[in-house]
Design an enzyme around this catalytic site. Sequence first.
Site, PDB file in Angstrom:
ATOM      1  N   THR A   1       0.830  -1.216   0.000  1.00  0.00           N
ATOM      2  CA  THR A   1       0.000   0.000   0.000  1.00  0.00           C
ATOM      3  C   THR A   1       0.860   1.261   0.000  1.00  0.00           C
ATOM      4  O   THR A   1       0.685   2.159  -0.825  1.00  0.00           O
ATOM      5  CB  THR A   1      -0.897  -0.014   1.265  1.00  0.00           C
ATOM      6  OG1 THR A   1      -1.580  -1.263   1.291  1.00  0.00           O
ATOM      7  CG2 THR A   1      -1.897   1.107   1.257  1.00  0.00           C
ATOM      8  N   VAL A   2       1.820   1.334   0.933  1.00  0.00           N
ATOM      9  CA  VAL A   2       2.626   2.562   1.051  1.00  0.00           C
ATOM     10  C   VAL A   2       3.654   2.639  -0.083  1.00  0.00           C
ATOM     11  O   VAL A   2       3.900   3.709  -0.642  1.00  0.00           O
ATOM     12  CB  VAL A   2       3.321   2.619   2.430  1.00  0.00           C
ATOM     13  CG1 VAL A   2       4.177   3.877   2.544  1.00  0.00           C
ATOM     14  CG2 VAL A   2       2.289   2.584   3.548  1.00  0.00           C
TER      15      VAL A   2
ATOM     16  N   LYS B   1       5.058   4.809  18.152  1.00  0.00           N
ATOM     17  CA  LYS B   1       5.049   6.197  17.655  1.00  0.00           C
ATOM     18  C   LYS B   1       5.377   7.182  18.782  1.00  0.00           C
ATOM     19  O   LYS B   1       6.111   8.152  18.577  1.00  0.00           O
ATOM     20  CB  LYS B   1       3.680   6.498  17.047  1.00  0.00           C
ATOM     21  CG  LYS B   1       3.403   5.669  15.785  1.00  0.00           C
ATOM     22  CD  LYS B   1       1.940   5.727  15.386  1.00  0.00           C
ATOM     23  CE  LYS B   1       1.639   4.914  14.145  1.00  0.00           C
ATOM     24  NZ  LYS B   1       0.207   4.717  13.914  1.00  0.00           N
TER      25      LYS B   1
ATOM     26  N   GLY C   1       1.069   9.156   9.951  1.00  0.00           N
ATOM     27  CA  GLY C   1       0.841   9.185   8.500  1.00  0.00           C
ATOM     28  C   GLY C   1       1.211  10.498   7.856  1.00  0.00           C
ATOM     29  O   GLY C   1       2.375  10.904   7.850  1.00  0.00           O
TER      30      GLY C   1
ATOM     31  N   ILE D   1       0.562  13.606   8.701  1.00  0.00           N
ATOM     32  CA  ILE D   1       0.824  14.809   9.510  1.00  0.00           C
ATOM     33  C   ILE D   1       2.341  14.979   9.639  1.00  0.00           C
ATOM     34  O   ILE D   1       3.014  14.070  10.114  1.00  0.00           O
ATOM     35  CB  ILE D   1       0.228  14.688  10.937  1.00  0.00           C
ATOM     36  CG1 ILE D   1      -1.263  14.328  10.887  1.00  0.00           C
ATOM     37  CG2 ILE D   1       0.453  15.974  11.720  1.00  0.00           C
ATOM     38  CD1 ILE D   1      -1.868  14.073  12.271  1.00  0.00           C
TER      39      ILE D   1
HETATM   40  N1  HSE Z   1      -2.405   0.764  12.039  1.00  0.00           N
HETATM   41  C1  HSE Z   1      -1.999   2.138  12.027  1.00  0.00           C
HETATM   42  C2  HSE Z   1      -3.179   2.973  12.508  1.00  0.00           C
HETATM   43  C3  HSE Z   1      -1.583   2.527  10.630  1.00  0.00           C
HETATM   44  O1  HSE Z   1      -4.300   2.460  12.603  1.00  0.00           O
HETATM   45  O2  HSE Z   1      -2.983   4.130  12.822  1.00  0.00           O
HETATM   46  C4  HSE Z   1      -0.790   3.802  10.583  1.00  0.00           C
HETATM   47  O3  HSE Z   1       0.411   3.725  11.285  1.00  0.00           O
END
Ligand code: HSE
Length: 437
Positions: free
Chosen positions: A13-14, A203, A132, A134
Amino acid sequence: MKPINIGICGLGTVGYGSFSVLKNNCLEISRRVGTDVLVSHIGTRGLRPGQDIGAVKISKDVFAVVNDPAVDIVLELMGGIDVAKQLILHAIANGKHVVTANKALIAVHGNEIFAAAAAKNVMVAYEASVAGGIPIIKAIREGLAGNSIQWLVGIINGTSNFILTEMREKGRGFAEVLKEAQVLGYAEADPAFDVEGIDAAHKLTILAAIAFGIPLQFAKTYTEGISALTQEDIHYADELGYRIKHLGISRRTIKGIELRVHPTLIDAGSMIANVHGVMNAVMVNGDAVGSTLYYGAGAGAAPTASAVVADIIDVARMISNPESRVPALAFQDDNLLDLPILAIDEINSAYYLRITAMDRVGVLAHITQILGECAINIEAIIQKEPRGADISNQRVPVIILTHEILEATLNIAITRIEKLDGVVDQVMRIRVYKLVE
Ligand code: HSE
């Protein structure tokens, strides 16, 4: 100047999203960099239906990309830990710059990877690893670089925010909504990473490192997911004027750094309480700027590709002007601080408690007596009428909101309350966070 060649490892996807953004925006990108940025080699086990890569060279072995002398920047977009780590270290050893979206890898092995990159004088960029689309890494590392960061709070897992939103707004069940998040492609390969808070903890580890200038310390991040939350908790929180959000919180305190991911009650009127669905938001407070809020899509092909391509442009600009580098963790490598990370029982917080009590004289008095003896001040208390099975079981839910207290003290009170004759089940505890907006 000669074009800059990109090698993409992983065309999921990415990976394909990044390929598409590089292709669609090639003119804008070359105007920004000062030369063309071209995908020259792709490593993938095979193309998925609908993927069109034109005449770009393709290899089944991703290491062929890393060993290709023509490739200047390697995109690691495969995910996972072992092969991805090997691949990145190999790319660095070959003198190549790396762009990755791999939050788990950076959170767990980032210190080693950045040290290897510094030794070879190459960049490892990772904007896409957090929230993502941001640009939160850039905002903290560069935009807020003049501040002493005080705290940051974020909704940084779209899947769990989507689940909580659907449970609250539509009364849907946890399992059903999780399944939908998987179908929509938001969830991790193992969705336990989303709902148990591991993805958010990866994160948060990254954000705290660049906010406070500390090494990446995933193992010290307190992690609690949303799977124990019930519809009742969501509705009682509403009644008290709060929303339950799954937050990553990192705060500078006199004792050390708080680093924690857990369901949290926040004021229903606050901006972050109104971030719904799969969207992400991060609030950062700096001593000079005050509170700032960053909001946007935290997952999905194009938003994540937006961050990947921004990193590519940064690295490509650096290739043309090496003097403009920013340190990987925002602070100079030899100037990271060994600030203590606080264990969860060392934090101070207010709490929501849901206690299941027997419907008989004196139980509530015993509960409040224990709280009083532990010097825990009650801010609000609700005792509901029994409903459903609780009627025949003669049980009642008691909801208590406390003032701030040391978590270790609260734990003592909860242990004593759970031992009371009139209390059944474990006490449900959710931390409350007072946001300064
Ligand atoms: N599984 C992650 C989410 C995808 O739901 O935020 C993005 O890192």
